[in-house]
Design an enzyme around this catalytic site. Structure first.
Site, PDB file in Angstrom:
ATOM      1  N   ASP A 127       0.790  -1.288  -0.098  1.00  0.00           N
ATOM      2  CA  ASP A 127       0.033   0.055   0.185  1.00  0.00           C
ATOM      3  C   ASP A 127       0.804   1.412   0.125  1.00  0.00           C
ATOM      4  O   ASP A 127       0.161   2.378   0.350  1.00  0.00           O
ATOM      5  CB  ASP A 127      -0.942   0.069   1.241  1.00  0.00           C
ATOM      6  N   LYS A 183       3.129   1.410  -4.957  1.00  0.00           N
ATOM      7  CA  LYS A 183       3.919   0.726  -6.109  1.00  0.00           C
ATOM      8  C   LYS A 183       3.268   0.718  -7.149  1.00  0.00           C
ATOM      9  O   LYS A 183       3.791   1.257  -8.481  1.00  0.00           O
ATOM     10  CB  LYS A 183       4.617  -0.431  -5.695  1.00  0.00           C
ATOM     11  N   THR A 184       1.859   0.009  -7.210  1.00  0.00           N
ATOM     12  CA  THR A 184       1.118   0.370  -8.273  1.00  0.00           C
ATOM     13  C   THR A 184       0.884   1.522  -8.933  1.00  0.00           C
ATOM     14  O   THR A 184       0.959   1.754 -10.184  1.00  0.00           O
ATOM     15  CB  THR A 184      -0.076  -0.808  -8.255  1.00  0.00           C
ATOM     16  N   HIS A 199       7.191  -9.743  -3.501  1.00  0.00           N
ATOM     17  CA  HIS A 199       8.590  -9.992  -3.423  1.00  0.00           C
ATOM     18  C   HIS A 199       8.915 -11.524  -3.535  1.00  0.00           C
ATOM     19  O   HIS A 199      10.085 -11.848  -3.715  1.00  0.00           O
ATOM     20  CB  HIS A 199       9.048  -9.653  -1.949  1.00  0.00           C
TER      21      HIS A 199
END
Ligand code: GTP
Ligand code: MG
Length: 371
Positions: free
Chosen positions: A90, A93-94, A138
């Site tokens: 959250d 990144k996106t 990850h």
């Protein structure tokens, strides 16, 4: 590395350990089952027990795959940096990836992205390109690293300015450090109430990410993915870092690529996103990927455009693999189908052996059992 233990040799020949030890004793050598034999001794024993030895070294089967071709300096050309965006859940990144994608000068207003392929390239005004990897968490990154697949040149570490360094931030730092990949810190959500970038910086220091203002060499960029602020500066820092790394590859050789993600599509068969690392991948190429083989039927970029080929640092979606490879698998172009099968079969055997618990010591005596 061509050694094999007495135990392993006994397994492969289906001969009792005691019989091998007895035989060695007659040769004047005391051994126990965990002792290692060199290839010559192992061959001697195997012959004595009636086996025909065919030495199949990994280096024989895998020889000539792209990794063996040494590029001379004049063949190397600059390639775009490959950047992985990492950070805590959250932290944005996106959102940052999406925002960066919209900075592409070629794709135009609407973004021009027709499909998600897990990786894409952004062209900046100067004509330079940056490849971004949208690693699905990850776990995949670790899997790739465990397989020795170095996919990324630079890690952009996203830290939310209102949240600070969190467990997955630390994990990402460790990944980057273990891979020896430089970090650029992107402090995100600068638009938010309670944004505290100084706190982020001091927390980072505790994890040995020392930014420039504290005397280190890590670059920091303050951004807001939401407001699309600081993005140009981030790209600029990425390009600067890339320049320092002097990233180059030879585009003029059979391609080697790494699998980023792959799936079985009902209509299209196996679809894999691969990142070309060296050489140029072409339609029609015969490839081996892990223990899978295939012929490249289609190469598609993130805009859904069909390509004839893809060069170093280009992420593309490919069709034509017979099976579904795993992330981190390396794809190699080979000269013909027989060669592809040879390598794939060898790898399948090696894998089976590993999973059936016969420990491989990197031995070259794979097919010692041929009677
Ligand atoms: P995971 O993939 O779940 O780990 O999350 P992520 O790191 O990809 O974060 P994502 O981009 O999904 O963003 C998480 C939330 O933060 C969303 O509600 C975003 O709208 C919000 N967000 C992301 N960037 C910003 C920003 O710059 N400012 C503000 N105010 N909100 C942001
Ligand atoms: Mg996300």
């Amino acid at each position: 590395p061509e050694n094999i233990t007495v135990q392993e040799l006994s397994n492969r020949m289906a001969v009792r350990v005691a019989d091998i030890i007895k035989f060695m004793m007659r040769q004047g050598q005391m051994m126990k089952q965990s002792d290692e034999l060199d290839a010559d001794t192992a061959e001697l024993i195997a012959t004595e027990f009636g086996h025909t030895v065919k030495r199949v070294a990994e280096s024989d089967v895998e020889e000539g795959l792209a990794g063996d071709i040494v590029d001379s300096d004049e063949n190397l050309e600059p390639r775009p940096p490959v950047v992985t965006i990492m950070g805590h859940v959250d932290h944005g990144k996106t959102s940052l990836l999406d925002a960066l994608r919209q900075t592409d000068v070629v794709s135009g207003e609407a973004g021009g992205i027709t499909q998600h392929i897990g990786a894409y390239q952004v062209r900046v005004a100067s004509g330079q390109r940056v490849t971004f990897l949208d690693t699905p968490g990850h776990a995949a990154f670790s899997a790739m690293r465990a397989r020795g697949a170095q996919v990324t040149d630079i890690v952009v570490l996203v830290v939310a300015a209102d949240d600070g360094v969190m467990p997955q931030t630390v994990e990402a730092i460790q990944h980057a450090k273990a891979s020896g990949v430089p970090i650029i810190v992107a402090i995100n959500k600068m638009d938010k109430q309670g944004a505290n970038p100084d706190k982020v910086l001091s927390e980072l220091t505790q994890h040995e990410v020392i930014v420039e203002q504290f005397g280190g060499d890590v670059q920091v960029v303050k951004v807001s993915a939401l407001k699309k602020e600081g993005l140009e500066e981030l790209v600029e820092q990425i390009l600067l870092q890339a320049e320092v790394l002097n990233l180059r590859a030879n585009p003029d050789r059979p391609a080697e690529a790494v699998v980023i993600e792959s799936k079985l599509d009902k209509g299209r068969g196996t679809v894999a996103t691969v990142l070309v690392q060296m050489g140029t991948l072409k339609r029609g190429d015969i490839v081996v990927v892990g223990a899978q083989i295939g012929r490249i039927r289609a190469i598609t970029n993130e805009r859904g455009q069909q390509l004839q080929n893809a060069g170093p640092s280009e992420p593309v979606e490919i069709m034509g693999l017979e099976g579904v490879p795993e992330p981190g698998n390396v794809l190699n172009v080979v000269e013909n189908e027989n060669r592809a099968r040879e390598v794939a079969d060898y790898r399948a055997r090696a894998k089976k052996q590993r999973t059936t618990g016969i420990k491989s010591t990197g031995t070259s005596l794979e097919s010692m059992m041929a009677k």
